[in-house]
Design a protein around this motif. Structure first.
Motif, short mmCIF file in Angstrom:
data_model
loop_
_atom_site.label_atom_id
_atom_site.label_comp_id
_atom_site.label_asym_id
_atom_site.label_seq_id
_atom_site.Cartn_x
_atom_site.Cartn_y
_atom_site.Cartn_z
N GLN A 1 0.84 -1.19 0.00
CA GLN A 1 0.00 0.00 0.00
C GLN A 1 0.88 1.26 0.00
OE1 GLN A 1 -3.42 -0.43 -0.17
NE2 GLN A 1 -2.79 -2.58 -0.35
N HIS B 1 -3.66 0.89 -4.86
CA HIS B 1 -4.31 2.08 -4.31
C HIS B 1 -5.71 2.17 -4.89
CE1 HIS B 1 -4.92 6.06 -2.73
NE2 HIS B 1 -5.04 6.59 -3.94
N ASP B 2 -6.71 2.26 -4.02
CA ASP B 2 -8.11 2.29 -4.46
C ASP B 2 -8.44 1.08 -5.33
OD1 ASP B 2 -8.58 4.62 -3.09
OD2 ASP B 2 -8.31 5.93 -4.83
N GLN C 1 -6.57 -0.47 -7.42
CA GLN C 1 -5.92 -0.46 -8.72
C GLN C 1 -4.40 -0.55 -8.56
OE1 GLN C 1 -7.50 -0.37 -11.75
NE2 GLN C 1 -9.43 -0.51 -10.65
N ARG D 1 -7.40 3.00 -15.30
CA ARG D 1 -6.84 4.34 -15.28
C ARG D 1 -5.81 4.53 -16.39
NH1 ARG D 1 -7.87 6.82 -10.23
NH2 ARG D 1 -8.82 5.40 -8.74
#
Length: 272
Positions: free
Chosen positions: A64, A102-103, A105, A243
């Motif tokens: 993370q 993160h989130d 992804q 993304r």
């Protein structure tokens, strides 16, 4: 998750110096380079302390962003303890790319303190992600000199921020883990010897990561590198992300302490 979608390798050489004060770690999700400060005591020991602060992340199945924040804090505190032991001031740059989630992804979390650099290469085109913490970069930012003039400025070696200088903030960017994205992480010995165009050409054509890192170091030596040269090359193999259309959504992270001065915490600023 993270270790499955990336790979990396590194190479280092002393160059025209009596000893190598650079260090690197390229394992699992961690790809970092540290350059011990030549004008300080125990430069080689400082760079080693910095990269070892990240070793605990190499065994994690999912890293993370806060794990990276804590690793930077460990590096800062380790170099400060080193300075106390040697009775002087030790320091090191730190730059690199950590494969994080993160989130939900996959991202590359690119980090930087000092004047080592991380470049992104896609389709043979190179762009610099990190921003140097250096005196000449300040002059460039103010418009006093051009980037080309900075490369030959007599005070281009002055670093304005380093691990071990007591400043807890560091720069970081979250970069989408797009398949085919190649990152080049390097100490300033590479940039002193090779132009960005030459770095892009070698890194784009070299093939697998270990070959690319080795060829970049060899090219710097062939160009009579005056400093230690260390390069880590990391590739995004594949990543399931929604993304991929975003260019580089940068976010700056920092390190602070709670009021009791015992707990290291991360704080995220707004995108820049």
């Amino acid at each position: 998750m993270t270790a499955r979608w990336c790979t990396g390798a590194g190479a280092t050489a002393t160059g025209d110096r009596p000893r190598n004060e650079d260090a690197f770690l390229s394992s699992g999700p961690v790809h970092v380079v540290a350059d011990g400060m030549g004008g300080h005591l125990a430069g080689a020991a400082a760079s080693s302390v910095v990269v070892e602060a990240f070793r605990a992340l190499t065994d994690l199945s999912s890293v993370q962003p806060d794990d990276t924040v804590l690793a930077v804090a460990r590096a800062q505190e380790g170099v400060e303890r080193l300075s106390e032991r040697v009775g002087g001031s030790s320091g090191s740059t730190l730059t690199g790319a950590i494969a994080v989630e993160h989130d939900g992804q996959p991202w590359w979390m690119v980090i930087n303190v000092g004047d080592s650099r991380v470049y992104a290469i896609e389709g043979g085109s190179l762009s610099q992600i990190t921003v140097d913490h250096s005196y000449v970069q300040r002059l460039v930012d103010r418009g006093d000199i051009t980037a080309e003039q900075a490369e030959v400025h007599p005070e281009r070696n002055i670093v304005t921020r380093a691990i071990g200088d007591g400043i807890r903030d560091f720069d970081a960017w979250l970069v989408p883990a797009r398949p085919g994205l190649r990152l080049v992480v390097a100490s300033d010995g590479l940039m002193k010897a090779l132009s960005d165009a030459r770095i892009a050409s070698i890194a784009s054509l070299a093939g697998e990561v270990s070959l690319a890192a080795g060829r970049l170091v060899d090219a710097a030596l062939d160009a009579d590198a005056s400093d230690n040269v260390t390069v880590v090359v990391a590739d995004t193999l594949h990543a399931d992300t929604d993304r991929s259309a975003d260019p580089y959504p940068w976010r700056v992270w920092g390190v602070g302490r709670d009021e009791d001065d015992t707990t290291v915490t991360g704080r995220r600023r707004e995108p820049v």
